[in-house]
Structure formats: C-alpha cells, structure tokens
Write an enzyme that holds these catalytic residues in place. Structure first.
Site, short mmCIF file in Angstrom:
data_model
loop_
_atom_site.label_atom_id
_atom_site.label_comp_id
_atom_site.label_asym_id
_atom_site.label_seq_id
_atom_site.Cartn_x
_atom_site.Cartn_y
_atom_site.Cartn_z
N ASP A 1 -12.96 19.55 -11.99
CA ASP A 1 -13.08 18.08 -11.94
C ASP A 1 -11.96 17.42 -11.14
O ASP A 1 -11.88 16.20 -11.08
CB ASP A 1 -13.11 17.51 -13.38
CG ASP A 1 -11.84 17.83 -14.15
OD1 ASP A 1 -10.94 18.50 -13.58
OD2 ASP A 1 -11.72 17.41 -15.32
N GLU B 1 -8.65 17.68 -11.64
CA GLU B 1 -7.35 17.57 -12.32
C GLU B 1 -6.47 18.75 -11.93
O GLU B 1 -6.95 19.87 -11.82
CB GLU B 1 -7.53 17.64 -13.85
CG GLU B 1 -8.14 16.41 -14.45
CD GLU B 1 -8.34 16.55 -15.95
OE1 GLU B 1 -7.92 17.58 -16.53
OE2 GLU B 1 -8.93 15.64 -16.55
N ARG C 1 5.52 1.55 2.04
CA ARG C 1 5.12 0.42 2.90
C ARG C 1 4.53 -0.72 2.07
O ARG C 1 4.32 -1.80 2.56
CB ARG C 1 4.13 0.90 3.97
CG ARG C 1 4.81 1.77 5.03
CD ARG C 1 3.87 2.20 6.12
NE ARG C 1 2.83 3.09 5.64
CZ ARG C 1 1.85 3.58 6.39
NH1 ARG C 1 1.78 3.22 7.65
NH2 ARG C 1 0.96 4.40 5.88
N LYS D 1 5.67 -5.49 18.16
CA LYS D 1 4.33 -5.03 17.74
C LYS D 1 3.72 -6.03 16.77
O LYS D 1 4.42 -6.61 15.96
CB LYS D 1 4.50 -3.66 17.08
CG LYS D 1 3.26 -3.08 16.44
CD LYS D 1 3.57 -1.73 15.78
CE LYS D 1 3.78 -1.87 14.29
NZ LYS D 1 4.01 -0.57 13.61
N GLY E 1 -1.15 7.19 13.68
CA GLY E 1 -0.72 7.27 15.07
C GLY E 1 -0.96 5.98 15.84
O GLY E 1 -0.59 5.88 17.01
C1 R5P Z 1 5.61 0.59 10.55
O1 R5P Z 1 6.34 -0.37 10.37
C2 R5P Z 1 6.08 2.01 10.43
O2 R5P Z 1 7.43 2.13 10.76
C3 R5P Z 1 5.23 2.94 11.25
O3 R5P Z 1 5.39 2.60 12.62
C4 R5P Z 1 3.77 2.85 10.89
O4 R5P Z 1 3.63 2.64 9.52
C5 R5P Z 1 3.06 4.10 11.28
O5 R5P Z 1 1.70 4.00 10.92
P1 R5P Z 1 0.56 4.36 11.95
O6 R5P Z 1 0.88 5.71 12.52
O7 R5P Z 1 -0.70 4.37 11.14
O8 R5P Z 1 0.56 3.29 13.01
#
Ligand code: R5P
Length: 291
Positions: A37, A39, A95, A191, A224
């Site tokens: 299951d 676990e 995060r 970003k 990524g």
């Molecule tokens: C964001 O602030 C983190 O430092 C990473 O750049 C990010 O969480 C990586 O996640 P992903 O590879 O999904 O973009």
C-alpha cells in the site's frame, strides 16, 4: 566512547558513511521495506550506544515519504539519546518559506514543528534555499555552504575568461561568494516567475559575455526551468560554454536532458543528492560543522 553515532537514512547512506568516517564515529545502517500500500517500514540495524546521534537524510523526492522516514528514525533513536541531530543536506519544502499568494501555507514551518516533536535537538542543512526558511523552522539550526568545495572543483577545470552568473537576483550573494573564491567577476540576471503558472522569464537586457565561459551558480535545480531560460538568454549574447554549479541537483521531469539540449556543457553538483552530476563531496564541510 565515541562522541557521535551516525545513522544514514535511505536517501543519504553513502554521505552518512562518509560523515561517520570523518567524525571517527560508528555508523548504523537503516533498512527499508515498502508495503504494497506504499507505507514504508524502517528498521535501524543496531541500537546506538550513549552518544550524540546524527541522523543523515536528505528530503529529495519523494519528499513526503523521505521526510516521514527521517521523522521515524529520529523518534526511534530519541529513546536512546537525549541529543539527536538531524542533518538534512537537501531540505525539501524550503522554497515554501512565505505566503506568496493569499491562503498559501508556510510548510517549512510545519516541518520545523514535526522535527521538534519527533525529538530533533538541532538541524544542519547545506545551502538551504533561504535564510527565511531556516528562521521559519524555529528550531536550533545551522546552515553550511557548499560554495568553497564547488569552487575547488571548478578551479581544476580549464575555462576561458570565466564569468559567474546568478540566474536570479535572489542568488546574488551566493554567486558573489563563488566568484570571489574563484577570483573572477559575476553578474546576476533578473528573473520573473509567474506564481500561478510557474513560467520563468529573464528580464535582463543585453550584457557583454561574448566568447567567455560562464558558470551559472544556483542552490538547486528542480525542473531546470530557471537554468534553461538563463542559458538560452546567455547563448543569444554569444557566450562560449555554459557550465552549471549547484548544491542540489534534483533534476526532475527529465531536466538533465532538457538542460543539455538548451546548450549547457556540464552540470556539477554536490552529493547532497546522489546522481550523475554529484561530483563534489560535501561530507567534510558537514562533519567540520558538527565537531
Ligand atoms: C529559485 O529561486 C531557486 O534558487 C532555483 O533557481 C529554482 O527553484 C530552481 O527550480 P527550477 O529548476 O524548477 O527552475
């Protein structure tokens, strides 16, 4: 009698053994059985003698399962030691350290409560996503950095006029530290991530990286998305090769292939998460912090 006993959870058995060797401490294996299951049943294969017990378990995917296994091990060994330290080299949920959108839950705070309730006295992490995440744990904690050991690795590589790049402004301090140790300069990209869709965009305008080898430095790679967008942007600016240095290479959903297709030459990470790119051993940094 040895000061420490190290117990390796299933996600970090190799790293756990390395830490035990460096601490000259006995190492205890755990065994895992998964029931039909789903676990998991964890067994520690020896009872620790009176000492500080260090449980090593990264909480990479499946995050919830691996977290529960860590909590189970801690609650068991708590019966034999009043000092149980949790070394969580990759800390999942870090995060989720603030309420970005109304109604969101600061799950890292929930994890702090669970660790405390299971009997953890102190937590040790490696390049946890944010200082805020560490604060939200509300438990005695320490975070160590992998930047020095990563830089040591890159110093052995032949690079042409290297430049360190942070894929976002949040990683500026980390990339700054990396570039200082490598004795080169650095730049941080701007970003934007859509909080609802997760879509990533680079907002930085033109930068001069022509013919330079670049090292993208990040704490973690999950899908990524951030690295791919940054690489596409940098390739348009006519850079030479792009390398990636990160502490935690989760590389979910075929991320390694997608990153390679975007033009990244090599990903170098630490063994907080075992895998093809885990070329840098973090055990000395962790054991030095524990001593
Ligand atoms: C964001 O602030 C983190 O430092 C990473 O750049 C990010 O969480 C990586 O996640 P992903 O590879 O999904 O973009």
């Amino acid at each position: 009698m040895a000061k420490f006993t190290v117990i390796g959870g299933n996600t970090s058995s190799d790293l756990g053994k390395r830490i035990a060797r460096k601490l000259k401490a006995p190492y205890i294996k755990t065994e895992k059985k998964v029931f039909p299951d789903g676990e998991s049943k964890i067994t520690i294969n020896r009872i620790p003698k009176k000492s500080i017990v260090v449980v090593v378990q990264s909480t990479y995917p499946p995050v919830d399962t691996n977290l529960l296994e860590l909590l189970s091990i801690v609650s068991k060994v708590r019966k034999f030691s009043s000092k149980v330290f949790a070394v969580i080299p990759y800390m999942g949920y870090a995060r989720q350290d603030r309420e970005f959108l109304d109604g969101e839950i600061i799950t890292i705070g929930v994890i702090g409560k669970l660790l405390k309730a299971s009997g953890v006295k102190k937590v040790l992490t490696v390049d946890i996503h944010s200082k805020l995440a560490l604060k939200e744990l509300k438990i005695s904690s320490e975070n160590v950095s992998a930047m020095e050991v990563l830089v040591k690795h890159f110093k052995k590589m032949k690079m042409k006029d290297p430049l360190v790049v942070s894929p976002d402004l949040g990683g500026k301090e980390r990339a700054g530290k990396f570039s200082k140790l490598l004795k080169t300069d650095f730049v941080a990209l701007k970003k934007h991530r859509d909080r609802r869709t997760g879509k990533v965009d680079i907002l930085t305008g033109k930068i001069n990286v022509k013919d330079r080898d670049l090292i993208l430095v990040d704490d973690m790679i999950s899908t990524g998305g951030s690295i791919i967008k940054a690489t596409q942007f940098l390739k348009k600016q006519k850079c030479r090769r792009v390398f990636v240095a990160c502490t935690h290479a989760l590389l979910v959903n075929n991320a390694r292939k997608k990153i390679r297709n975007a033009g990244v030459t090599q990903i170098i990470s630490t063994n907080t998460i075992p895998g093809e790119s885990a070329k840098v051993d973090i055990s000395k940094v962790i054991s030095d912090a524990l001593k």
